[in-house]
Design a protein around this motif. Structure first.
Motif, PDB file in Angstrom:
ATOM      1  N   ARG A   1      -8.861  17.973  -1.282  1.00 21.00           N
ATOM      2  CA  ARG A   1      -7.421  17.766  -1.363  1.00 21.00           C
ATOM      3  C   ARG A   1      -7.081  16.397  -0.773  1.00 21.00           C
ATOM      4  N   VAL A   2      -6.239  15.655  -1.481  1.00 22.26           N
ATOM      5  CA  VAL A   2      -5.884  14.302  -1.066  1.00 22.26           C
ATOM      6  C   VAL A   2      -4.408  14.242  -0.716  1.00 22.26           C
ATOM      7  N   THR A   3      -4.107  13.820   0.497  1.00 19.65           N
ATOM      8  CA  THR A   3      -2.724  13.693   0.928  1.00 19.65           C
ATOM      9  C   THR A   3      -2.282  12.231   0.872  1.00 19.65           C
ATOM     10  N   ARG A   4      -1.009  12.015   1.068  1.00 23.57           N
ATOM     11  CA  ARG A   4      -0.484  10.653   1.126  1.00 23.57           C
ATOM     12  C   ARG A   4      -1.145   9.876   2.266  1.00 23.57           C
ATOM     13  N   VAL A   5      -1.325  10.531   3.399  1.00 23.63           N
ATOM     14  CA  VAL A   5      -1.978   9.884   4.543  1.00 23.63           C
ATOM     15  C   VAL A   5      -3.409   9.485   4.189  1.00 23.63           C
ATOM     16  N   ASP A   6      -4.115  10.346   3.461  1.00 28.75           N
ATOM     17  CA  ASP A   6      -5.482  10.016   3.032  1.00 28.75           C
ATOM     18  C   ASP A   6      -5.490   8.771   2.159  1.00 28.75           C
ATOM     19  N   LEU A   7      -4.567   8.703   1.209  1.00 32.31           N
ATOM     20  CA  LEU A   7      -4.494   7.543   0.317  1.00 32.31           C
ATOM     21  C   LEU A   7      -4.189   6.271   1.108  1.00 32.31           C
ATOM     22  N   LEU A   8      -3.269   6.372   2.042  1.00 30.33           N
ATOM     23  CA  LEU A   8      -2.933   5.210   2.868  1.00 30.33           C
ATOM     24  C   LEU A   8      -4.138   4.768   3.692  1.00 30.33           C
ATOM     25  N   THR A   9      -4.891   5.718   4.217  1.00 32.40           N
ATOM     26  CA  THR A   9      -6.086   5.408   5.006  1.00 32.40           C
ATOM     27  C   THR A   9      -7.123   4.686   4.144  1.00 32.40           C
ATOM     28  N   ILE A  10      -7.365   5.196   2.939  1.00 31.57           N
ATOM     29  CA  ILE A  10      -8.336   4.564   2.038  1.00 31.57           C
ATOM     30  C   ILE A  10      -7.902   3.163   1.671  1.00 31.57           C
TER      31      ILE A  10
ATOM     32  N   ILE B   1       0.802  -1.219   0.000  1.00 37.06           N
ATOM     33  CA  ILE B   1       0.000   0.000   0.000  1.00 37.06           C
ATOM     34  C   ILE B   1       0.842   1.279   0.000  1.00 37.06           C
ATOM     35  N   THR B   2       2.036   1.245   0.585  1.00 34.96           N
ATOM     36  CA  THR B   2       2.876   2.448   0.571  1.00 34.96           C
ATOM     37  C   THR B   2       3.276   2.797  -0.857  1.00 34.96           C
ATOM     38  N   GLU B   3       3.695   1.805  -1.622  1.00 38.34           N
ATOM     39  CA  GLU B   3       4.089   2.051  -3.007  1.00 38.34           C
ATOM     40  C   GLU B   3       2.899   2.485  -3.842  1.00 38.34           C
ATOM     41  N   ILE B   4       1.747   1.883  -3.612  1.00 40.20           N
ATOM     42  CA  ILE B   4       0.551   2.251  -4.376  1.00 40.20           C
ATOM     43  C   ILE B   4       0.167   3.703  -4.082  1.00 40.20           C
ATOM     44  N   ALA B   5       0.204   4.087  -2.816  1.00 42.08           N
ATOM     45  CA  ALA B   5      -0.110   5.472  -2.453  1.00 42.08           C
ATOM     46  C   ALA B   5       0.867   6.436  -3.123  1.00 42.08           C
ATOM     47  N   ASP B   6       2.141   6.087  -3.135  1.00 36.72           N
ATOM     48  CA  ASP B   6       3.135   6.953  -3.768  1.00 36.72           C
ATOM     49  C   ASP B   6       2.899   7.071  -5.275  1.00 36.72           C
TER      50      ASP B   6
END
Length: 196
Positions: A182-191, A163-168
């Motif tokens: 606005r979508v942050t890296r933390v938001d993507l990781l949470t989703i 998931i870290t690589e996918i978020a990046d």
């Protein structure tokens, strides 16, 4: 039919709430959502009903024009890397992710989702906007289930280690700049965590 139908629905919903939406694109998107919500299940369940398939094709065209002009959003930003990594068909990835992203965007696109719910006759035009927006999310979740799509990306192959690589990868997507919130890296990781 389920995957391509949900992809068209995602195009319509994301272009409707895009930061770059215009009166032209919102009119196309709204009508596309209405046509899809009224015809997708019949097209899926009873493919020989020609009218439903024709309305789905028209809606797909309208949503595609809107998307080409207004842009997508966070669904597409995530659907591309997970699709490539796990071989998930694009429309299936969109169908899984759309309810999660709509729920994430509710804080800023609340009225837009309420508008789509009313336009699709999910609620009366006079319905409370909170109730209408919530019903839109519930509709998407129920539709995903009725069309036999997984409820989480983990059911289609998502692994926690990735998931870290996918978020990046998703952070590099131009689609994020059109997302209403606005979508942050933390938001993507949470989703993505919610999809395990």
């Amino acid at each position: 039919t389920a995957g391509t139908g949900f992809d068209a629905l995602t195009h319509a919903v994301e272009s409707f709430t895009s930061r770059w939406a215009t009166p032209f694109t919102t009119a196309l998107s709204r009508e596309a959502v209405r046509l899809i919500t009224q015809n997708i299940y019949t097209a899926y369940d009873t493919g020989r009903v020609r009218a439903s398939r024709e309305y789905m094709m028209l809606a797909s065209l309208m949503a595609g024009i809107a998307l080409a002009n207004a842009g997508a959003g966070a669904v597409h930003a995530l659907a591309h890397p997970v699709g490539v990594r796990y071989g998930i068909p694009h429309g299936v990835a969109c169908g899984i992710l759309l309810p999660y992203i709509v729920r994430f965007n509710l804080a800023v696109a609340h009225d837009a989702y309420a508008d789509l719910a009313a336009a699709s006759a999910m609620v009366p035009l006079t319905a409370d906007k909170d109730e209408a927006a919530r019903k839109f999310v519930v509709y998407l979740e129920k539709l995903r289930d009725k069309l036999g799509l997984p409820a989480k990306l983990s059911e289609a192959g998502l692994k926690e280690a990735d998931i870290t690589e996918i978020a990046d990868e998703a952070l590099l997507s131009r689609s994020l700049s059109a997302n209403p919130r606005r979508v942050t890296r933390v938001d993507l990781l949470t989703i993505l965590q919610e999809n395990l």
